[in-house]
Design a protein around this motif. Sequence first.
Motif, PDB file in Angstrom:
ATOM      1  N   LYS A 236       0.835  -1.210   0.000  1.00 44.50           N
ATOM      2  CA  LYS A 236       0.000   0.000   0.000  1.00 44.50           C
ATOM      3  C   LYS A 236       0.868   1.258   0.000  1.00 44.50           C
ATOM      4  O   LYS A 236       0.565   2.225  -0.711  1.00 44.50           O
ATOM      5  CB  LYS A 236      -0.924  -0.003   1.220  1.00 44.50           C
ATOM      6  CG  LYS A 236      -1.981  -1.093   1.205  1.00 44.50           C
ATOM      7  CD  LYS A 236      -2.803  -1.050   2.490  1.00 44.50           C
ATOM      8  CE  LYS A 236      -3.828  -2.169   2.549  1.00 44.50           C
ATOM      9  NZ  LYS A 236      -4.571  -2.159   3.828  1.00 44.50           N
ATOM     10  N   HIS A 237       1.939   1.242   0.779  1.00 47.41           N
ATOM     11  CA  HIS A 237       2.832   2.403   0.829  1.00 47.41           C
ATOM     12  C   HIS A 237       3.466   2.668  -0.535  1.00 47.41           C
ATOM     13  O   HIS A 237       3.541   3.818  -0.988  1.00 47.41           O
ATOM     14  CB  HIS A 237       3.924   2.184   1.888  1.00 47.41           C
ATOM     15  CG  HIS A 237       4.949   3.274   1.929  1.00 47.41           C
ATOM     16  ND1 HIS A 237       4.799   4.426   2.672  1.00 47.41           N
ATOM     17  CD2 HIS A 237       6.156   3.390   1.286  1.00 47.41           C
ATOM     18  CE1 HIS A 237       5.846   5.199   2.488  1.00 47.41           C
ATOM     19  NE2 HIS A 237       6.699   4.590   1.663  1.00 47.41           N
ATOM     20  N   LEU A 238       3.937   1.595  -1.183  1.00 50.23           N
ATOM     21  CA  LEU A 238       4.608   1.749  -2.477  1.00 50.23           C
ATOM     22  C   LEU A 238       3.648   2.204  -3.575  1.00 50.23           C
ATOM     23  O   LEU A 238       4.036   2.931  -4.495  1.00 50.23           O
ATOM     24  CB  LEU A 238       5.279   0.424  -2.880  1.00 50.23           C
ATOM     25  CG  LEU A 238       6.450  -0.027  -2.012  1.00 50.23           C
ATOM     26  CD1 LEU A 238       6.886  -1.432  -2.401  1.00 50.23           C
ATOM     27  CD2 LEU A 238       7.628   0.941  -2.135  1.00 50.23           C
ATOM     28  N   LEU A 239       2.395   1.759  -3.482  1.00 50.49           N
ATOM     29  CA  LEU A 239       1.425   2.101  -4.522  1.00 50.49           C
ATOM     30  C   LEU A 239       0.792   3.474  -4.304  1.00 50.49           C
ATOM     31  O   LEU A 239       0.262   4.075  -5.242  1.00 50.49           O
ATOM     32  CB  LEU A 239       0.319   1.040  -4.591  1.00 50.49           C
ATOM     33  CG  LEU A 239       0.763  -0.382  -4.964  1.00 50.49           C
ATOM     34  CD1 LEU A 239      -0.453  -1.276  -5.149  1.00 50.49           C
ATOM     35  CD2 LEU A 239       1.612  -0.385  -6.222  1.00 50.49           C
ATOM     36  N   LYS A 240       0.834   3.965  -3.074  1.00 51.26           N
ATOM     37  CA  LYS A 240       0.254   5.277  -2.788  1.00 51.26           C
ATOM     38  C   LYS A 240       1.067   6.353  -3.510  1.00 51.26           C
ATOM     39  O   LYS A 240       2.281   6.424  -3.383  1.00 51.26           O
ATOM     40  CB  LYS A 240       0.268   5.532  -1.279  1.00 51.26           C
ATOM     41  CG  LYS A 240      -0.392   6.851  -0.880  1.00 51.26           C
ATOM     42  CD  LYS A 240      -0.299   7.065   0.624  1.00 51.26           C
ATOM     43  CE  LYS A 240      -0.908   8.402   1.011  1.00 51.26           C
ATOM     44  NZ  LYS A 240      -0.756   8.665   2.466  1.00 51.26           N
ATOM     45  N   ASP A 241       0.387   7.170  -4.304  1.00 51.46           N
ATOM     46  CA  ASP A 241       1.036   8.227  -5.090  1.00 51.46           C
ATOM     47  C   ASP A 241       2.111   7.670  -6.023  1.00 51.46           C
ATOM     48  O   ASP A 241       3.092   8.353  -6.362  1.00 51.46           O
ATOM     49  CB  ASP A 241       1.660   9.294  -4.177  1.00 51.46           C
ATOM     50  CG  ASP A 241       0.625   9.927  -3.250  1.00 51.46           C
ATOM     51  OD1 ASP A 241      -0.509  10.156  -3.720  1.00 51.46           O
ATOM     52  OD2 ASP A 241       0.955  10.187  -2.082  1.00 51.46           O
ATOM     53  N   PRO A 373      10.071   2.033   4.940  1.00 46.40           N
ATOM     54  CA  PRO A 373       9.572   3.228   5.633  1.00 46.40           C
ATOM     55  C   PRO A 373       9.534   3.016   7.145  1.00 46.40           C
ATOM     56  O   PRO A 373       9.029   1.984   7.615  1.00 46.40           O
ATOM     57  CB  PRO A 373       8.162   3.403   5.065  1.00 46.40           C
ATOM     58  CG  PRO A 373       8.195   2.705   3.747  1.00 46.40           C
ATOM     59  CD  PRO A 373       9.150   1.576   3.889  1.00 46.40           C
ATOM     60  N   PRO A 374      10.066   3.950   7.931  1.00 46.85           N
ATOM     61  CA  PRO A 374      10.134   3.769   9.387  1.00 46.85           C
ATOM     62  C   PRO A 374       8.781   3.573  10.047  1.00 46.85           C
ATOM     63  O   PRO A 374       8.682   2.906  11.085  1.00 46.85           O
ATOM     64  CB  PRO A 374      10.811   5.057   9.875  1.00 46.85           C
ATOM     65  CG  PRO A 374      10.852   5.987   8.725  1.00 46.85           C
ATOM     66  CD  PRO A 374      10.698   5.196   7.485  1.00 46.85           C
ATOM     67  N   GLU A 375       7.718   4.116   9.435  1.00 45.63           N
ATOM     68  CA  GLU A 375       6.401   3.973  10.052  1.00 45.63           C
ATOM     69  C   GLU A 375       5.892   2.531  10.043  1.00 45.63           C
ATOM     70  O   GLU A 375       4.920   2.196  10.731  1.00 45.63           O
ATOM     71  CB  GLU A 375       5.371   4.885   9.367  1.00 45.63           C
ATOM     72  CG  GLU A 375       5.188   4.655   7.881  1.00 45.63           C
ATOM     73  CD  GLU A 375       6.022   5.589   7.020  1.00 45.63           C
ATOM     74  OE1 GLU A 375       5.554   5.966   5.929  1.00 45.63           O
ATOM     75  OE2 GLU A 375       7.142   5.932   7.446  1.00 45.63           O
ATOM     76  N   LEU A 376       6.541   1.654   9.282  1.00 46.73           N
ATOM     77  CA  LEU A 376       6.145   0.242   9.278  1.00 46.73           C
ATOM     78  C   LEU A 376       6.767  -0.529  10.434  1.00 46.73           C
ATOM     79  O   LEU A 376       6.466  -1.705  10.627  1.00 46.73           O
ATOM     80  CB  LEU A 376       6.519  -0.412   7.943  1.00 46.73           C
ATOM     81  CG  LEU A 376       5.796   0.100   6.692  1.00 46.73           C
ATOM     82  CD1 LEU A 376       6.155  -0.752   5.482  1.00 46.73           C
ATOM     83  CD2 LEU A 376       4.288   0.123   6.883  1.00 46.73           C
TER      84      LEU A 376
END
Length: 406
Positions: A236-241, A373-376
């Motif tokens: 999801k992170h990679l596909l966002k934007d 990403p650090p948020e993961l």
Amino acid sequence: MKFSEFNFHENILESIAASGYEDATPVQEQVMPIIMAGKDVIASAQTGTGKTAAFLLPLLNNLLTGESNDHHISALIIVPTRELAIQISTHLDGLTYFTSLSSIAVYGGGDGQNFVQEKQALSKGADIVVSTPGKLIAHINMGYVKLKQLQYLVLDEADRMLDMGFHDDIMRIISNLPEKRQTLLFSATMPPKIRTLAQKILKNPEEINIAISKPPEKINQQAFIIYEPQKIPLVKHLLKDSPFKSILIFCSKKQNVKQLTRDLKRAGFNAEEIHSDLEQLQREEVLRSFANKRLPILVATDILSRGIDIDHIELVINFDVPHDGEDYVHRIGRTARAETDGTAYTFVTEKEQRRLAMIERLIGREVPKASVPPELGPVPSYNPGGSGGHGGKKKKFFHKKRKAGQ
């Protein structure tokens, strides 16, 4: 080399021009003159090199310029999967548009109407039949398939067919063919079992070797070292934007395909799934939408790792690390086709690290490790040596290869 230099039949040249093709790829340059000269061929070519046209164009040319029997099958192309049969059949439709040549795809999973059409073509004759082994055997067992005057046999993705256990089916089909024929064997790899098969069915073949088990250099490869629960959040992170407009995600298990697709849809992404649990018509519709750029994200099992003929895929994500290096090469080879660049991301859990190290050895290079990403949250260290080992072994391997100039 221009296609116009191959002395093709004018109707073939018209189809090539209508398709917008001008220059032949290296595999086409080497293979097509040999096929047109009537010789048997064993060829290996890296994915995305134009292999399908390399055998279709001279085959069509020979059928147009030679003698044929309207009541028999002239050419048989055997492929491992229904998806590849459909794609080659679609390719044939375009290349035969300005000719009177007939073709049909024969594969499992269709309805009763499909069976009636297949039986009619196989019993009354067709110029070209594209078929999966098992489905053709089923028709042969009913006694009406007209193969006795076959002139051309093509085995495409032969290594994949043997991996899928089709050796006996292939030999059974060949036992129904005339000995005097031209046989073309195409394989992405050349393991000993392919060599053995070639010795049985080819006669004094010309050998073409263009491929090695390495992905194109223009693919930007990156690996993310993560824990299993982080995989879907990372997608999801990679596909966002994301700037990528055509994305193919490979999962090793059907349940992963289903779960990931559900989660992506819930998050608002336009994604669909393709796997063996779907009806054939559903699979064809999903693949058609992806090929026509109406569907930006396709989540699939390895059923699509070979043979898919779509040039515009920009990003491939390995949600699971493939079980062997050859599958890795084929998966990421779905991107960077033709003259385009491509990107391939591979998600690697602790259990999959050793598998990635084996893949790196096969392709002769280290796959760069990307930042998560650090948020993961925290991620595992890269430790492919296993329990008590460390990553130094792998680094030493690459150092040795560079030192040896390989």
